[in-house]
Write an enzyme that holds these catalytic residues in place. Structure first.
Site, PDB file in Angstrom:
ATOM      1  N   TRP A  96      10.462  -5.578  -2.791  1.00  0.00           N
ATOM      2  CA  TRP A  96      11.061  -6.532  -1.861  1.00  0.00           C
ATOM      3  C   TRP A  96      10.597  -6.302  -0.431  1.00  0.00           C
ATOM      4  O   TRP A  96      10.490  -5.157   0.030  1.00  0.00           O
ATOM      5  CB  TRP A  96      12.578  -6.389  -1.903  1.00  0.00           C
TER       6      TRP A  96
ATOM      7  N   LEU B 264      20.447   8.386   1.428  1.00  0.00           N
ATOM      8  CA  LEU B 264      20.511   9.529   0.518  1.00  0.00           C
ATOM      9  C   LEU B 264      19.958   9.184  -0.852  1.00  0.00           C
ATOM     10  O   LEU B 264      19.958   8.029  -1.268  1.00  0.00           O
ATOM     11  CB  LEU B 264      21.965   9.993   0.371  1.00  0.00           C
TER      12      LEU B 264
ATOM     13  N   HIS C 129      20.151   1.263  -3.987  1.00  0.00           N
ATOM     14  CA  HIS C 129      19.369   1.370  -2.764  1.00  0.00           C
ATOM     15  C   HIS C 129      17.884   1.421  -3.114  1.00  0.00           C
ATOM     16  O   HIS C 129      17.500   1.514  -4.275  1.00  0.00           O
ATOM     17  CB  HIS C 129      19.792   2.608  -1.973  1.00  0.00           C
TER      18      HIS C 129
ATOM     19  N   ARG D 127      12.182   4.014   7.060  1.00  0.00           N
ATOM     20  CA  ARG D 127      13.424   4.603   6.574  1.00  0.00           C
ATOM     21  C   ARG D 127      13.308   6.125   6.525  1.00  0.00           C
ATOM     22  O   ARG D 127      12.226   6.683   6.364  1.00  0.00           O
ATOM     23  CB  ARG D 127      13.765   4.083   5.176  1.00  0.00           C
TER      24      ARG D 127
ATOM     25  N   SER E 183      28.191   6.139   7.141  1.00  0.00           N
ATOM     26  CA  SER E 183      26.869   5.677   6.727  1.00  0.00           C
ATOM     27  C   SER E 183      26.072   5.299   7.962  1.00  0.00           C
ATOM     28  O   SER E 183      26.625   4.794   8.941  1.00  0.00           O
ATOM     29  CB  SER E 183      26.996   4.463   5.803  1.00  0.00           C
ATOM     30  N   SER E 184      24.766   5.493   7.902  1.00  0.00           N
ATOM     31  CA  SER E 184      23.928   5.169   9.062  1.00  0.00           C
ATOM     32  C   SER E 184      23.875   3.661   9.321  1.00  0.00           C
ATOM     33  O   SER E 184      23.438   3.237  10.399  1.00  0.00           O
ATOM     34  CB  SER E 184      22.513   5.710   8.860  1.00  0.00           C
ATOM     35  N   CYS E 185      24.332   2.842   8.367  1.00  0.00           N
ATOM     36  CA  CYS E 185      24.306   1.390   8.577  1.00  0.00           C
ATOM     37  C   CYS E 185      25.370   0.944   9.581  1.00  0.00           C
ATOM     38  O   CYS E 185      25.448  -0.241   9.922  1.00  0.00           O
ATOM     39  CB  CYS E 185      24.479   0.653   7.265  1.00  0.00           C
TER      40      CYS E 185
ATOM     41  N   TYR F   7      30.701  -3.803   5.087  1.00  0.00           N
ATOM     42  CA  TYR F   7      30.717  -2.377   4.739  1.00  0.00           C
ATOM     43  C   TYR F   7      30.674  -1.517   5.994  1.00  0.00           C
ATOM     44  O   TYR F   7      31.428  -0.543   6.140  1.00  0.00           O
ATOM     45  CB  TYR F   7      29.524  -2.061   3.837  1.00  0.00           C
TER      46      TYR F   7
ATOM     47  N   LYS G 189      33.388   1.281   7.569  1.00  0.00           N
ATOM     48  CA  LYS G 189      33.035   2.665   7.895  1.00  0.00           C
ATOM     49  C   LYS G 189      33.324   2.989   9.363  1.00  0.00           C
ATOM     50  O   LYS G 189      33.777   4.091   9.692  1.00  0.00           O
ATOM     51  CB  LYS G 189      31.563   2.928   7.558  1.00  0.00           C
TER      52      LYS G 189
ATOM     53  N   PRO H 285      25.667  10.188   7.281  1.00  0.00           N
ATOM     54  CA  PRO H 285      24.430  10.518   6.569  1.00  0.00           C
ATOM     55  C   PRO H 285      23.386   9.415   6.706  1.00  0.00           C
ATOM     56  O   PRO H 285      23.725   8.230   6.830  1.00  0.00           O
ATOM     57  CB  PRO H 285      24.896  10.633   5.116  1.00  0.00           C
TER      58      PRO H 285
END
Length: 307
Positions: A203, A167, A180, A210, A108-110, A137, A141, A164
């Site tokens: 929010w 998504l 998300h 993004r 994940s890009s996070c 998380y 990863k 990724p």
């Protein structure tokens, strides 16, 4: 992979896993193994060991994971780190033990540092602090990426990783507490339109930037890389195009056809200020995304809400 190769797609009912299965089938692959979570609990070490021993898949797409948005990541921190570590450990280790020819791990890009230089290049990993809300998380990863590289280094396994961007697509999660930003906005605006509400609250400030990629494109990139990438490290997968949350909200508003006001609640967290993937590495290999954001959102909205 050839068309008769035995391919296991872990997480085949999720947004990315289901898209990978569809992509493989569209290309003629005809020996795909699928297991629901009730049939195979990937958190259970013995179940996973028994499954690999019996089925002996040749190729594995590890798309199974516990995922969610800011609220879910920040609320269920223990669940996110424990479940994802267990899934990864079990699948990657048993792939090694049973001679899997190639495994692809989806990250994940996070995983990138919160304030890493933009756009995010693959060598930015572990150069700074993570975004606090999804740190557990992200650490899971990162561990998955390093596990693939470690099994490659020690055992010679052809285990690769891909990262990724954000998504969206068919089979996305639309729960307002756990989803998300894009599916959450689609549901919010749709329900506001149906209920004739005067406004929709989004929010944060709307200023974060993004990048979004349709799951269909993500799946195509995964299958492409499974056939063309065999190196250590990982590959970013994205569009290379970014949009502010504010502009995204108004884009969704227009696609849904909501006529009310958009209100930004600045008391809520923004998350990472910017998250754009550098996709140079992937582009040089010859893969590019095909589905534009507006086209993709229109298709997803039509599929999910029958509009």
């Amino acid at each position: 992979m050839d068309l008769h190769s035995k391919i296991y797609v872990a997480g085949h009912r999720g947004m990315v896993g289901s898209a990978i299965v569809s992509n493989l089938k569209s290309k003629g692959f005809n020996n795909i193994i699928e297991r629901t979570s009730s049939e195979l609990n990937l958190i259970n070490q013995q179940e996973v060991a028994d499954f690999f021993e019996k089925e002996k898949p040749e190729y594995v797409f590890l798309a199974a994971a516990k995922v969610g948005g800011i609220v879910a990541n920040n609320t269920y921190r223990a669940d996110f780190i424990y479940e994802n570590l267990m899934i990864q450990n079990n699948v990657i280790h048993n792939s090694y033990k049973n001679g899997v020819k190639k495994l692809m791990f989806l990250g994940s890009s996070c995983i990138y540092p919160k304030l890493a230089p933009q756009p995010l290049t693959e060598n930015s990993l572990l150069t700074g602090l993570l975004e606090e809300t999804n740190e557990p998380y992200a650490i899971a990863k990162i561990a998955g990426i390093k596990m693939c590289d470690s099994y490659r280094a020690q055992y010679g396994c052809n285990f690769v990783s891909v990262m990724p961007t954000n998504l969206y697509g068919l089979n996305d999660n639309y729960d307002l507490q756990n989803s998300h930003v894009l599916p959450a906005l689609l549901r919010k605006f749709h329900e506001a339109k149906i209920n004739n509400e005067p406004s929709v609250t989004v929010w944060g400030s709307g200023t974060p930037l993004r990048e979004f990629l349709h799951a269909t494109d993500m799946a195509d990139a995964c299958v492409f890389l499974m056939q063309n990438y065999d190196d250590e490290g990982f590959v970013n997968i994205g569009s290379g195009v970014e949009i502010s949350i504010k502009d995204l909200a108004y884009l969704v508003k227009n696609i849904v056809g909501f006529n009310g006001e958009v209100v930004f609640d600045t008391s809520k967290p923004d998350g990472t200020p910017r998250k754009l993937m550098d996709v140079t590495k992937l582009s040089k290999m010859g893969w590019h995304y095909k589905i534009s954001l507006e086209e993709g959102i229109k298709a997803v909205y039509a599929q999910k809400f029958n509009q």
